[in-house]
Design a protein around this motif. Structure first.
Motif, PDB file in Angstrom:
ATOM      1  N   PRO A   1     -27.772  22.991 -14.983  1.00 21.45           N
ATOM      2  CA  PRO A   1     -28.007  21.285 -15.403  1.00 21.45           C
ATOM      3  C   PRO A   1     -27.052  20.752 -16.293  1.00 21.45           C
ATOM      4  O   PRO A   1     -26.679  21.740 -17.025  1.00 21.45           O
ATOM      5  N   SER A   2     -27.063  19.590 -16.555  1.00 21.30           N
ATOM      6  CA  SER A   2     -26.150  19.007 -17.601  1.00 21.30           C
ATOM      7  C   SER A   2     -27.096  18.652 -18.935  1.00 21.30           C
ATOM      8  O   SER A   2     -28.467  18.375 -18.696  1.00 21.30           O
TER       9      SER A   2
ATOM     10  N   LYS B   1     -30.599  15.096 -23.634  1.00 23.33           N
ATOM     11  CA  LYS B   1     -31.431  15.400 -22.324  1.00 23.33           C
ATOM     12  C   LYS B   1     -30.802  16.137 -21.156  1.00 23.33           C
ATOM     13  O   LYS B   1     -29.561  16.198 -21.042  1.00 23.33           O
TER      14      LYS B   1
ATOM     15  N   ARG C   1     -30.526  17.253 -17.534  1.00 23.84           N
ATOM     16  CA  ARG C   1     -30.587  16.343 -16.244  1.00 23.84           C
ATOM     17  C   ARG C   1     -30.169  17.585 -15.335  1.00 23.84           C
ATOM     18  O   ARG C   1     -29.055  18.352 -15.210  1.00 23.84           O
TER      19      ARG C   1
ATOM     20  N   SER D   1     -28.552  18.950 -11.665  1.00 21.84           N
ATOM     21  CA  SER D   1     -26.985  18.935 -11.295  1.00 21.84           C
ATOM     22  C   SER D   1     -26.787  18.331 -10.045  1.00 21.84           C
ATOM     23  O   SER D   1     -25.594  18.195  -9.598  1.00 21.84           O
TER      24      SER D   1
ATOM     25  N   ILE E   1     -27.627  15.122  -9.653  1.00 24.19           N
ATOM     26  CA  ILE E   1     -27.631  13.596 -10.070  1.00 24.19           C
ATOM     27  C   ILE E   1     -26.360  12.951  -9.626  1.00 24.19           C
ATOM     28  O   ILE E   1     -25.323  13.728  -9.126  1.00 24.19           O
TER      29      ILE E   1
ATOM     30  N   TRP F   1     -32.839  14.638  -6.576  1.00 28.65           N
ATOM     31  CA  TRP F   1     -33.681  14.521  -7.836  1.00 28.65           C
ATOM     32  C   TRP F   1     -34.564  13.626  -7.952  1.00 28.65           C
ATOM     33  O   TRP F   1     -34.795  12.530  -7.338  1.00 28.65           O
ATOM     34  N   ARG F   2     -35.985  14.019  -8.215  1.00 30.02           N
ATOM     35  CA  ARG F   2     -37.130  13.565  -7.939  1.00 30.02           C
ATOM     36  C   ARG F   2     -37.829  13.156  -6.749  1.00 30.02           C
ATOM     37  O   ARG F   2     -38.518  12.289  -6.498  1.00 30.02           O
TER      38      ARG F   2
ATOM     39  N   ASN G   1     -30.381   8.647  -7.685  1.00 33.61           N
ATOM     40  CA  ASN G   1     -31.149   9.966  -7.314  1.00 33.61           C
ATOM     41  C   ASN G   1     -30.812  10.664  -5.826  1.00 33.61           C
ATOM     42  O   ASN G   1     -30.642  11.683  -5.794  1.00 33.61           O
TER      43      ASN G   1
END
Length: 376
Positions: free
Chosen positions: A51-52, A57, A59, A61, A63, A101-102, A111
């Motif tokens: 992830p970033s 925060k 996030r 990877s 996104i 994502w989500r 997303n």
């Protein structure tokens, strides 16, 4: 005297095309530049699943920022099919179980942007599991009534090409229809009068920037990368939809209108400013908007929508400027504005400045260079 006569004859017979062709960058040099830039990114991001962590925060990877990188990587793969590129993209999608994502019920274009890359990967390797989540997500969007969710113009690039790609893959008109409904709402209805100012041929980023909002010089605020996102989306959609799609000409008309407006805003050095109508508002070279404009214009020339004599000098001036002024010897890209929504974000943008995310700028550049490579 004889040489002058021959030169005049060549020009009269359409020699401008020959002259322009001679000025095209050497394909090998262009490819080497793209390979170098991508190698720098992959070297600095050896694990594509991580992830970033930006601005405190974490996030995932998959996104939108990473999606844009993979759009560029697959464009590079289309002209230089290095197995390592394919593996890098496949590992990324497989790690995320080809999901958003989500989840598949997300309605936010940032997303589900990854879905367009998953479809491209499916076309390279048709495994049913690659399509399962993206098709579920798009069907949810198609089968529910909301059409007002691309309220910021970046979302047009993040969301629209996936509908076009799924429509082409399945042959089902419903994806094209929903795509138009959502695009048309943002274009003509969002805010008071829509986000596209046909008079200027450019887009306000969202309703916070349409009139009465003004730039310091009194002009409307047209953010370079925001307009670049729309421009790229139109290209990616036109590349997929059939010739008889009912709204194809509408997309072409917008592409042509934007092309004329973008052409008029180019800086003397070949780049575009972050603020297209206020060159003094954080004026300076910027790579992402410039890359997206080069991507779109080069595609338009190659597909016969833009006049070669008129637009090729614009494209070459911009591409040569990016290669000369923005590409570091090790492949790092300078002049990349970080994430944001307007000219002031991510400043200062310089040769040595590092954006908050290192992925989407690389993707934009790879998209542009891959189209330059394809020019004949």
């Amino acid at each position: 005297m004889k040489k002058l006569f021959i030169a005049a004859l060549v020009f009269a017979l359409g020699g401008t095309h020959i002259l322009h062709a001679q000025n095209l960058p050497d394909q090998k040099e262009t490819l080497n530049t793209l390979i170098k830039v991508n190698k720098h990114y992959m070297k600095n991001n050896p694990d594509c699943t991580l992830p970033s962590f930006v601005k405190g925060k974490m996030r995932a990877s998959n996104i939108w920022t990473r999606t844009v990188y993979y759009e560029g990587l697959l464009a590079l793969y289309s002209i230089y099919p290095d197995t390592e590129y394919y593996k890098y993209a496949y590992q990324w999608g497989d790690f995320h179980k080809w999901g958003m994502w989500r989840g598949t019920t997300t309605r936010h274009a940032d997303n589900y942007a990854c879905g367009q890359v998953y479809i491209d990967m499916y076309n390279l390797c048709p495994k049913p599991e690659i399509l399962l989540n993206v098709k579920s997500n798009l069907n949810m969007l198609v089968n529910t009534p909301q059409i007002n969710e691309w309220w910021w113009i970046d979302a047009i690039q993040m969301g629209m090409p996936g509908f076009a790609k799924m429509g082409k893959l399945t042959g089902e008109q419903k994806y094209f229809d929903k795509m138009w409904q959502m695009y048309e709402y943002t274009r003509n209805q969002h805010g008071e009068h829509g986000m596209f100012n046909q008079k200027d041929g450019l887009w306000w980023r969202d309703q916070d920037f349409d009139p009465p909002y003004k730039e310091p010089n009194g002009e409307d605020c047209y953010w370079s990368r925001g307009n670049g996102w729309v421009y790229a989306a139109l290209v990616r959609v036109l590349d997929e939809i059939p010739a008889n799609e009912v709204h194809r000409q509408d997309y072409i008309n917008d592409f042509l209108t934007m092309s004329k407006a973008i052409k008029a805003c180019q800086r003397e050095d070949g780049f575009w400013n972050v603020s297209l109508h206020d060159p003094n508002h954080f004026g300076g070279k910027e790579l992402t908007g410039t890359s997206l404009f080069v991507y779109g214009m080069a595609w338009g020339i190659r597909n016969g929508l833009l006049d070669r004599n008129e637009y090729l000098p614009i494209v070459l001036k911009a591409w040569n400027a990016m290669v000369k002024d923005a590409v570091h010897p090790d492949g790092f890209l300078g002049y990349v504005q970080g994430t944001g929504k307007e000219p002031k974000d991510g400043q200062p943008v310089t040769y040595d400045s590092k954006p908050d995310f290192d992925d989407f700028g690389t993707g934009c550049f790879l998209l542009a260079g891959s189209e330059i490579y394809k020019l004949k």
